[in-house]
Design an enzyme around this catalytic site. Sequence first.
Site, PDB file in Angstrom:
ATOM      1  N   ASP A  51      19.454  18.646  36.093  1.00  0.00           N
ATOM      2  CA  ASP A  51      20.686  19.103  35.432  1.00  0.00           C
ATOM      3  C   ASP A  51      21.361  17.956  34.680  1.00  0.00           C
ATOM      4  OD1 ASP A  51      22.727  20.841  34.744  1.00  0.00           O
ATOM      5  OD2 ASP A  51      23.252  21.366  36.807  1.00  0.00           O
ATOM      6  N   ASP A 100      24.064  29.475  31.849  1.00  0.00           N
ATOM      7  CA  ASP A 100      24.705  29.844  33.119  1.00  0.00           C
ATOM      8  C   ASP A 100      25.154  31.299  33.076  1.00  0.00           C
ATOM      9  OD1 ASP A 100      24.367  27.529  34.494  1.00  0.00           O
ATOM     10  OD2 ASP A 100      26.331  26.696  34.031  1.00  0.00           O
TER      11      ASP A 100
HETATM   12  C1  DGJ Z   1      25.159  23.710  36.077  1.00  0.00           C
HETATM   13  C2  DGJ Z   1      23.946  24.565  36.168  1.00  0.00           C
HETATM   14  O1  DGJ Z   1      23.737  25.223  34.963  1.00  0.00           O
HETATM   15  C3  DGJ Z   1      24.131  25.551  37.327  1.00  0.00           C
HETATM   16  O2  DGJ Z   1      23.035  26.404  37.377  1.00  0.00           O
HETATM   17  C4  DGJ Z   1      24.271  24.767  38.596  1.00  0.00           C
HETATM   18  O3  DGJ Z   1      23.087  24.068  38.876  1.00  0.00           O
HETATM   19  C5  DGJ Z   1      25.448  23.810  38.485  1.00  0.00           C
HETATM   20  N1  DGJ Z   1      25.343  22.988  37.310  1.00  0.00           N
HETATM   21  C6  DGJ Z   1      25.540  22.929  39.707  1.00  0.00           C
HETATM   22  O4  DGJ Z   1      26.494  21.982  39.591  1.00  0.00           O
END
Ligand code: DGJ
Length: 722
Positions: free
Chosen positions: A472, A542
């Site tokens: 991430d 997301d």
């Molecule tokens: C952003 C990601 O897109 C989410 O899926 C998740 O992993 C969060 N970060 C966790 O902080």
Amino acid sequence: MSILFDASCQCFHLSSQGMSYIIQMAAGRYPLHLYWGASVRHISDDLVTRLSIYTHDNFSLHETPLDRMPQEAPVFGCGDLREGMLHVRHASGTAALDLVFQKYEIRTGTCPKGGLPRAHGENSETLVLTLADVSSGIEVELTYTLWEDSPILARHVRITNNGTAPVTLERALSCCVDFEGSDYRLLTLSGAWARERHEDFRPLVQGNQGTSTVRGASSVQTSPFMALLSPDATEENGDVYAMALCYSGSFLASVDVDQDHNARAMIGIQPFDFSWALAPGASFDTPEAYLCYSHTGLSGMSHAFHTFVHHHINQGPFALAPRPLLINNWEATYFQFNEEKLLDLARTAKKVGIDLFVLDDGWFGHRDSDNSSLGDWYDDLRKLPHGLSGLSDRIHELGLLFGLWVEPEMISPDSDLYRAHPDWCIHAEDRMRIECRHQLVLDLTRQEVRDAIVASICGALARGKVDYVKWDMNRNINMVGSAALPPERMKEFHHRYILGLYDIVSRVTSAFPKVLFESCAGGGGRFDLGMACYMPQNWTSDDTDAWERCLIQHSTSYVFPPSMMGAHVSAVPNHQTGRITPLASRAAVAMGGTYGYELDLNRLTAEELSSIRSLNERVHAWQNTLLYGTYHRLLSPYARTRAAFMTVSEDRKQAVVTFMNALAEPNQKPKLLKLRGLDPDADYRDVDTGKVYGGDELMSYGIPLSVPQADFTSQQFFLTIC
Ligand code: DGJ
């Protein structure tokens, strides 16, 4: 595939898979852009003669009216008054560059590009044109690579200082194409967090237009891609000329329409706040740009890009291989979990046929919210009393694979790492450190920082015996400064950050060659071909709402194949939109990418779990077609409140069709949906109803839809050849 030089017309003719690209040398001095489009045997036009009559009564190359010439490597400062591809500042402070042809070479294979990801693969050929500015000693190599199985042309530039004085590169784009005319529509992708990569079409006008970012990442706001469409171009017909960049940082994709209404299209590293000191003897490589021509509209462009990604961008054991169906605990628990809660989720996941359990954010340091611990990649024994290793063992004992979330590039001010190395983050001396999501970005331009990241992340992955990694990156860079760079080189920072990123990503992925990596950036904030060279999957957004995902996945698919698009079924009401959609619709849309779940299975009813088990069996059985089949956008969600897409296996023996109805309309007659890409001479059976249809019938007449009369309902067809 061939690259030929025809001395009679002084032309280099590059061709592959129905595409020709022709460069004409102007009196042995300047490489001019003669043609890019559908395959031709030959072009007899002489650009110099034609354009010199038009531009200049007494044309001579000495008085080059380059300002009105289509060029392969235009430079502002020696005749051309438009923005160019390269800009070099000499020690004298001037910026003139007269790039004159020196030699050419046709090589088998691709060319290395110092520290940058690039397309690979057998059966390729490369043309290298070497140009030089005699008075400064700057040498420019233009490389053009073709593959036997693709109409895509990769371009890249290497700039070498063969002079005796240092120079500064102020602009180093990867390619330029000067189009004859400007009667095109421009397609770019734009958006925001949870609204990534929405399509934007607009007509070209005189002046400058395009898309770009200065955020230090390819970003959620845009995408390193653009396409010019002929006026009649549609999904299936017409000419489309696209450029996509193999790069994950700030970029520029621009189209400049000049006084003659000719369009100049360029793509490359963002020149804003960029410069690069080139000492005598030093070279600079630009990222690769991929040029894709299609005479079958947007679908032809997408098919070319998708095949190219599968065969020449993705690497490692997961390229063209089945992908595990996963469950991710993020939206099920956020930071509030312990080992027992995770194992409960994993046990149910196993029962419904899921392959991989992914532990998301919150397993390390003392991270109970997003305000601490990034950088402290050691297990939080309060939540995981047996550590990552113990949890991983238990997950593996259940018969599941184990995956882990990391965010290696970040540091929380509340972390042991920050307390030990407060200067390791990107910051400007004597200024407040601007946090975003309570975090700062590590300075990847520094070797010691990169080494520490690689050691701690590799330690966690080894300890966790992981089978999958979600990498991430949740914020952009806004305060550019590095203790490792002298003031006069600070504008190298953004590009050096990305080179540092590629260094750590390549070291970590090579240390774990059997692990599946998925790139993520607060959703789809680094969804690009650069990351795809290391990580075959990328979290698309997301936003997992079924209808929103139709919009996002529709335009993401212009360039990127379903095998790259992480797509999960999440809970309702949806956490991003609050919308309630049926499970079947959420699953149908998630089958447009790498399939998984993002919810608490233990809160579902027995009936829902049973549906999930059946859905998983379906995905397992049809995954090859879903991920690697030829993708067709049938109905655009941007045009109406309906969407439809389908994938057809390479041998055309299987097809999966998905129709999604956003808003129910009253008083509607049952509709037909015309399919594409099937074998017209074959018969196809709908495996759920047993009904048999002709391929020709499905494509010309259509398949009857019987979607329930309600919002956000969907219908899927799984067709197999009889
Ligand atoms: C952003 C990601 O897109 C989410 O899926 C998740 O992993 C969060 N970060 C966790 O902080």
